[in-house]
Design a protein around this motif. Structure first.
Motif: not given
Length: 297
Positions: A232-234, A205-220, A186-190, A289-292
């Motif tokens: 970080e990316t689309n 119970g609504s929070a999710m993360v996405v991992e890419h190559q072993g690290r967290i690269t996004g969340y909702s 969040c700090r990096s994007v915003h 980065g990508a965001f909503m």
């Protein structure tokens, strides 16, 4: 919640005061009527399906210690409208601001907005933000006069859950140990933190993360009206939308200029419901980065 200063308006003796939990149903009725009236005038669907749903939102807002409330009433004690300031993180968010359709265009909305802006300035928030229905020209004019800048055009997206996986981008529920990494995204994007809001989404119970190559690269915090996402990316954002079990409320909010994401949503059967505008008063960093955003910011 701290009380606002009581004020009067010459024409109608409008008084501003804190909201009370026992008036949630009435505030919900006004909220439903106000949104339905303006949406119907422009042939768009209302944000709330019923007064009861709007009343439930009001009850939740009036119960939260991190949400400031202000209610407008006339000299007889009749409630005219309300507004809220979300104060949980470094940036404050406004809304919903609603005024009874019977007394709109009488400066009540302006008074409600001035009160929450005074509150935000007194606390010292670096920025205050809101979302505005792009078809509502009067509110756009008011917010602009009050110092808000238009920073992003948005599309409200709705449809059935997609059940899509993006190769190399794994989505899972967020746990407390993920918060620091998610907030770093969040700090990096915003350029600011939403740590408290992220924690709250875990408890819901609504929070999710996405991992890419072993690290967290996004969340909702939820692919929904009241949830926000930062990535970080689309591809990370596609993974979060694709994995969402539902699109809560009227749907999620996607920056319209992110044409790759908008095309991807449309190609996967989702639809555009309405246009909105993200507005900011104070410091604003162009997203990196990508965001909503959520319906707040």
């Amino acid at each position: 919640m701290a009380e606002s200063k009581t004020e009067s308006r010459n024409a109608s003796n409008v008084v501003l005061r804190p909201g009370r939990l026992d008036e949630a149903a009435e505030l919900g009725r006004i909220c439903f009527d106000a949104f339905s009236a303006i949406a119907g005038k422009h042939a768009f669907p209302p944000d709330f399906p019923s007064p009861e749903v709007a009343g439930g939102l009001m009850s939740m807002l009036l119960s939260r210690p991190d949400v400031y409330s202000v209610v407008a009433e006339d000299g007889t004690g009749k409630v005219l409208g309300s507004n809220f300031l979300w104060e949980s993180d470094a940036v404050s968010g406004v809304g919903p601001v609603t005024v009874d359709p019977d007394v709109q265009n009488a400066s009540v909305g302006r008074r409600l907005m001035e009160d929450v802006l005074r509150r935000s300035d007194e606390i010292g928030f670096q920025s205050v933000r809101l979302l505005q229905a792009a078809y509502h020209g009067r509110s756009l004019a008011l917010y602009t006069k009050l110092g808000f800048n238009t920073v992003e055009a948005l599309s409200n997206i709705q449809g059935q859950p997609l059940g899509i996986r993006i190769d190399g981008h794994e989505v899972r529920p967020m746990i407390e140990a993920d918060v620091t990494s998610a907030d770093a995204v969040c700090r990096s994007v915003h350029g600011h933190s939403r740590r408290n809001e992220i924690f709250s989404a875990i408890s819901q119970g609504s929070a999710m993360v996405v991992e890419h190559q072993g690290r967290i690269t996004g969340y909702s915090t939820g692919v929904s009206f009241f949830g926000h996402s930062a990535c970080e990316t689309n591809e990370d954002l596609k993974a979060l939308i694709g994995a969402a079990p539902e699109f809560g409320g009227p749907g999620f909010l996607l920056p319209t200029r992110n044409s790759e994401m908008l095309r991807w949503c449309l190609e996967n059967g989702l639809r555009i419901v309405q246009p909105l505008t993200l507005m900011s008063r104070g410091i604003y960093q162009e997203p990196r980065g990508a965001f909503m955003p959520s319906i707040l910011y």
